[in-house]
Design a protein around this motif. Structure first.
Motif, PDB file in Angstrom:
ATOM      1  N   ALA A  13      -3.675  11.342   0.452  1.00 25.29           N
ATOM      2  CA  ALA A  13      -3.873  11.732   1.951  1.00 25.29           C
ATOM      3  C   ALA A  13      -3.760  13.144   1.881  1.00 25.29           C
ATOM      4  O   ALA A  13      -2.431  13.774   1.330  1.00 25.29           O
ATOM      5  CB  ALA A  13      -2.758  10.884   2.792  1.00 25.29           C
TER       6      ALA A  13
ATOM      7  N   GLN B 120      -3.738  11.745   8.304  1.00 27.73           N
ATOM      8  CA  GLN B 120      -4.570  10.913   7.398  1.00 27.73           C
ATOM      9  C   GLN B 120      -3.670   9.766   6.894  1.00 27.73           C
ATOM     10  O   GLN B 120      -4.170   8.687   6.645  1.00 27.73           O
ATOM     11  CB  GLN B 120      -4.997  11.869   6.194  1.00 27.73           C
ATOM     12  CG  GLN B 120      -6.144  12.753   6.525  1.00 27.73           C
ATOM     13  CD  GLN B 120      -6.610  13.525   5.453  1.00 27.73           C
ATOM     14  OE1 GLN B 120      -6.376  13.114   4.409  1.00 27.73           O
ATOM     15  NE2 GLN B 120      -7.429  14.647   5.841  1.00 27.73           N
TER      16      GLN B 120
ATOM     17  N   GLU C 144      -4.577   0.961   9.199  1.00 25.43           N
ATOM     18  CA  GLU C 144      -5.828   0.349   8.844  1.00 25.43           C
ATOM     19  C   GLU C 144      -5.381  -1.271   8.820  1.00 25.43           C
ATOM     20  O   GLU C 144      -4.433  -1.782   8.452  1.00 25.43           O
ATOM     21  CB  GLU C 144      -6.547   0.854   7.598  1.00 25.43           C
ATOM     22  CG  GLU C 144      -7.070   2.258   8.019  1.00 25.43           C
ATOM     23  CD  GLU C 144      -7.761   2.402   6.585  1.00 25.43           C
ATOM     24  OE1 GLU C 144      -7.577   1.603   5.472  1.00 25.43           O
ATOM     25  OE2 GLU C 144      -8.418   3.277   6.371  1.00 25.43           O
TER      26      GLU C 144
ATOM     27  N   CYS D 294      -7.643  -4.831  -0.641  1.00 23.31           N
ATOM     28  CA  CYS D 294      -7.510  -3.813   0.090  1.00 23.31           C
ATOM     29  C   CYS D 294      -6.571  -3.892   1.300  1.00 23.31           C
ATOM     30  O   CYS D 294      -5.588  -3.129   1.667  1.00 23.31           O
ATOM     31  CB  CYS D 294      -8.777  -3.142   0.697  1.00 23.31           C
ATOM     32  SG  CYS D 294      -8.643  -1.564   1.520  1.00 23.31           S
TER      33      CYS D 294
ATOM     34  N   ASP E 148     -12.525  -0.422   0.582  1.00 29.52           N
ATOM     35  CA  ASP E 148     -12.453  -1.485   1.730  1.00 29.52           C
ATOM     36  C   ASP E 148     -12.984  -2.665   1.238  1.00 29.52           C
ATOM     37  O   ASP E 148     -12.624  -4.051   1.614  1.00 29.52           O
ATOM     38  CB  ASP E 148     -13.504  -0.784   2.876  1.00 29.52           C
ATOM     39  CG  ASP E 148     -12.679   0.372   3.492  1.00 29.52           C
ATOM     40  OD1 ASP E 148     -11.388   0.465   2.949  1.00 29.52           O
ATOM     41  OD2 ASP E 148     -13.224   0.876   4.186  1.00 29.52           O
TER      42      ASP E 148
ATOM     43  N   LYS F 237      -4.371   5.973   7.761  1.00 33.21           N
ATOM     44  CA  LYS F 237      -4.506   4.846   6.527  1.00 33.21           C
ATOM     45  C   LYS F 237      -3.690   3.871   6.688  1.00 33.21           C
ATOM     46  O   LYS F 237      -3.763   2.646   6.634  1.00 33.21           O
ATOM     47  CB  LYS F 237      -4.418   5.547   5.295  1.00 33.21           C
ATOM     48  CG  LYS F 237      -4.611   4.868   4.045  1.00 33.21           C
ATOM     49  CD  LYS F 237      -6.156   4.593   3.864  1.00 33.21           C
ATOM     50  CE  LYS F 237      -6.461   3.724   2.577  1.00 33.21           C
ATOM     51  NZ  LYS F 237      -8.027   3.250   2.347  1.00 33.21           N
TER      52      LYS F 237
ATOM     53  N   ILE G 137       0.825   5.368   0.153  1.00 36.07           N
ATOM     54  CA  ILE G 137      -0.030   6.498   0.733  1.00 36.07           C
ATOM     55  C   ILE G 137       0.609   7.980   0.265  1.00 36.07           C
ATOM     56  O   ILE G 137       1.642   7.984   1.073  1.00 36.07           O
ATOM     57  CB  ILE G 137      -0.601   6.257   2.079  1.00 36.07           C
ATOM     58  CG1 ILE G 137      -1.158   4.998   2.282  1.00 36.07           C
ATOM     59  CG2 ILE G 137      -1.523   7.476   2.535  1.00 36.07           C
ATOM     60  CD1 ILE G 137      -1.086   4.655   3.760  1.00 36.07           C
TER      61      ILE G 137
ATOM     62  N   ARG H 206       1.084  -1.290  -0.013  1.00 34.23           N
ATOM     63  CA  ARG H 206       0.029  -0.024  -0.163  1.00 34.23           C
ATOM     64  C   ARG H 206       0.849   1.276  -0.033  1.00 34.23           C
ATOM     65  O   ARG H 206       2.000   1.212   0.912  1.00 34.23           O
ATOM     66  CB  ARG H 206      -0.967  -0.028   1.278  1.00 34.23           C
ATOM     67  CG  ARG H 206      -1.906  -1.231   1.131  1.00 34.23           C
ATOM     68  CD  ARG H 206      -2.805  -1.167   2.712  1.00 34.23           C
ATOM     69  NE  ARG H 206      -1.923  -1.355   3.861  1.00 34.23           N
ATOM     70  CZ  ARG H 206      -2.201  -0.635   4.780  1.00 34.23           C
ATOM     71  NH1 ARG H 206      -3.329   0.142   4.803  1.00 34.23           N
ATOM     72  NH2 ARG H 206      -1.494  -0.965   6.029  1.00 34.23           N
TER      73      ARG H 206
ATOM     74  N   TYR I 228      -3.129   5.320  -2.728  1.00 32.87           N
ATOM     75  CA  TYR I 228      -4.065   5.941  -2.167  1.00 32.87           C
ATOM     76  C   TYR I 228      -3.474   7.805  -1.922  1.00 32.87           C
ATOM     77  O   TYR I 228      -2.150   7.812  -1.717  1.00 32.87           O
ATOM     78  CB  TYR I 228      -4.325   5.618  -0.446  1.00 32.87           C
ATOM     79  CG  TYR I 228      -4.808   4.123  -0.506  1.00 32.87           C
ATOM     80  CD1 TYR I 228      -6.021   3.627  -0.722  1.00 32.87           C
ATOM     81  CD2 TYR I 228      -3.912   2.867  -0.545  1.00 32.87           C
ATOM     82  CE1 TYR I 228      -6.422   2.472  -0.719  1.00 32.87           C
ATOM     83  CE2 TYR I 228      -4.198   1.784  -0.694  1.00 32.87           C
ATOM     84  CZ  TYR I 228      -5.702   1.362  -0.542  1.00 32.87           C
ATOM     85  OH  TYR I 228      -5.830   0.253  -0.694  1.00 32.87           O
TER      86      TYR I 228
END
Length: 533
Positions: free
Chosen positions: A413, A418, A425, A399, A394, A422, A311, A309, A411
């Motif tokens: 932010a 933020q 999560e 995800c 989600d 993220k 961000i 992931r 993603y």
């Protein structure tokens, strides 16, 4: 009879390394601690590059595992009383042999896993560094520690480290040398015997290494290799050892932990991850994109600490995305036994199916495939393109579920807060990455990220390669640490040795108990005023 396996139809001539002949394979498989007439099925792992069986490897029964553990236990006692320097000499000889003969095992790693050659060589680098480090510094990690006793001056107390006894190691296929041997070395140096379960996809790498350790003069029964299914051999191993070290999925790790708990033995568990990379507003996006490519697609994305992931601060999102796609276009994808490819093959049909399922589920639910997203049988039976997704939500499997392949999701932010929210999560907490020109700010942000390791201006390798520091996870990513002091001490028990001199603890025969208690209370108040302990 063989274990049931899903295997691709061979589509190319055999890629078996030419130096690997039947005599060598027979010599390696002889290290499996199994009786020849045990009636157990053989393993027939499949080479990812060509879909052909590498070798038929004997497997063990529950009785074989018990016998291997008994023999290891008998070998452990004389090993444990040897001076540490004597044990270290064996490991240093192994180090030298490994570096000298590395081309052989790099070939085997590629043959069994399908990874590119540079990723295979990185296993040599890591294991050699681990061997030297623990050989040189392990005695310090195990050094007895003096502490103050109950009666200072009259009570002498030492904390010492004693071996657990027999350590069981269950290691996975994605790093068969590093994860199979990197944990074995500190366990042996701490004075233990080891019984390792070879992964069914990559048994030859571990068996080759065991043969090399024999050349380094490690006693025969001190390190045993067992092979077979996890439900049979893995469970039996837990039932006969004094500590279990497991690397693999979170689901299996929970089972291992429960079974170890029932026996009241300790366990170290490195499990799954869904690792996040944060690109701050002030990051050098070119460097961050290059770091992302390495951390996401090295080892074809099949490593527990790889980035899945990404961000990115909204103000640099488009620039980062463009740099990432440009860099991705320059990666060379394919399979070969040289350093020509940047990304190799997936390891198995099961991995190909899992990666494809995550991408197709995301696509069907509305995600955008920015780059990649295709199986490439023209390049190899199990080759899959490095893939970048946007618009992941989600409800998509990709995800927060671990993909364990060459797939990342982007993603945006609007702030550090933020981005951290993220990144945190989900239930995993293994590794993370933060990119920023302001390293002090990134370092201050790092403790807010739930991860056992946080790399600043690096994707994953900086922390993992710093073998004097612990490596492990939080949350569903596991328990305990490898590397550093804990990576050795976890294979020992702490024992307190207290020697009382001159007078016993408690009131002397000539003193009434009440008088002794009153004096004791006065002493407590005095020590409090003097700020003693």
């Amino acid at each position: 009879m063989t274990e049931a396996a899903v295997r691709p139809t061979p589509t190319a001539p055999s890629v078996r390394p030419p130096w690997v002949d039947d005599a060598r394979v027979a010599a390696w498989t002889a290290w499996v601690a199994a009786l020849a007439d045990n009636g157990a099925p053989t393993i027939e792992p499949v080479a990812p590059y060509d879909g052909r069986v590498t070798a038929a490897v004997p497997t063990c029964t529950v009785d074989d595992v018990a016998a291997a553990a008994r023999a290891a236990r008998a070998a452990q006692s004389p090993w444990a009383v040897l001076p540490y320097a004597t044990r270290a000499e064996v490991v240093l000889r192994f180090h030298d042999l490994l570096v000298e003969r590395q081309d052989e095992v790099v070939d085997l790693i590629q043959w069994e896993t399908g990874k590119n050659r540079f990723s295979a060589w990185q296993e040599i680098l890591q294991v050699a560094n681990i061997a030297r480090h623990y050989a040189r510094h392990g005695a310090h990690y195990l050094k007895p520690h003096r502490v103050r006793g109950a009666m200072p001056g009259l009570t002498k107390v030492r904390e010492v480290r004693v071996p657990k006894g027999v350590v069981g190691i269950i290691s996975p296929w994605n790093y068969p040398l590093y994860l199979g041997v990197g944990d074995t070395i500190p366990a042996l140096l701490a004075g233990n015997a080891v019984v390792s379960k070879a992964d069914s996809q990559t048994p030859l790498t571990l068996l080759w290494t065991r043969a090399l350790m024999a050349e380094a003069k490690l006693p025969k029964d001190l390190w045993a290799i067992v092979a077979g299914s996890g439900s049979v051999v893995g469970d039996a191993l837990i039932d006969h050892v004094d500590h279990i070290c497991f690397t693999g999925s979170t689901a299996t790790g929970r089972h291992v932990g429960r079974r170890a708990g029932e026996r009241l033995i300790s366990a170290s568990l490195e499990l799954g991850g869904k690792n996040a990379m944060i690109v701050r507003e002030d990051a050098d996006v070119q460097k961050a994109a290059a770091g992302c490519l390495s951390a996401a697609f090295a080892n074809t994305g099949q490593m527990c600490i790889h980035i899945e992931r990404v961000i990115v601060h909204d103000d640099v999102y488009e620039d980062f995305r463009a740099a990432l796609v440009d860099g991705l276009a320059g990666l060379k994808l394919g399979q070969s036994f040289d350093f020509g490819n940047d990304v190799g093959s997936l390891a198995s049909e099961a991995q190909l199916a899992a990666v494809s399922a995550h991408v197709e589920d995301a696509r069907a639910r509305g995600a955008t495939v920015v780059a990649g997203g295709r199986h490439r049988p023209d390049l190899g039976p199990l080759v899959y393109e490095p893939t970048v997704l946007e618009g992941v939500t989600d409800e998509m499997d990709v995800c927060l579920g671990e993909t364990f392949g060459p797939v990342i999701s982007l993603y945006g932010a609007g702030s550090d807060a933020q981005a951290v929210a993220k990144a945190n999560e989900g239930s995993y907490g293994l590794s993370a990455s933060i990119w920023s020109r302001d390293t002090a700010a990134a370092e201050a942000l790092a403790p807010q990220v739930r991860a056992g390791s946080v790399n600043i201006n690096d994707g994953a390798a900086a922390a993992a390669g710093s073998i004097e520091a612990g490596m492990g996870g939080m949350g569903d990513s596991g328990l305990g640490r490898r590397h550093g002091a804990e990576g050795m001490r976890k294979y020992t028990e702490s024992q307190t040795i207290a020697t009382q001199r001159l007078v016993p603890l408690g009131p002397p025969p000539s003193m009434e108990v009440g008088r002794f208690v009153a004096l004791g209370n006065q002493q407590l108040k005095l020590l409090r005023r003097l700020r003693v302990r």
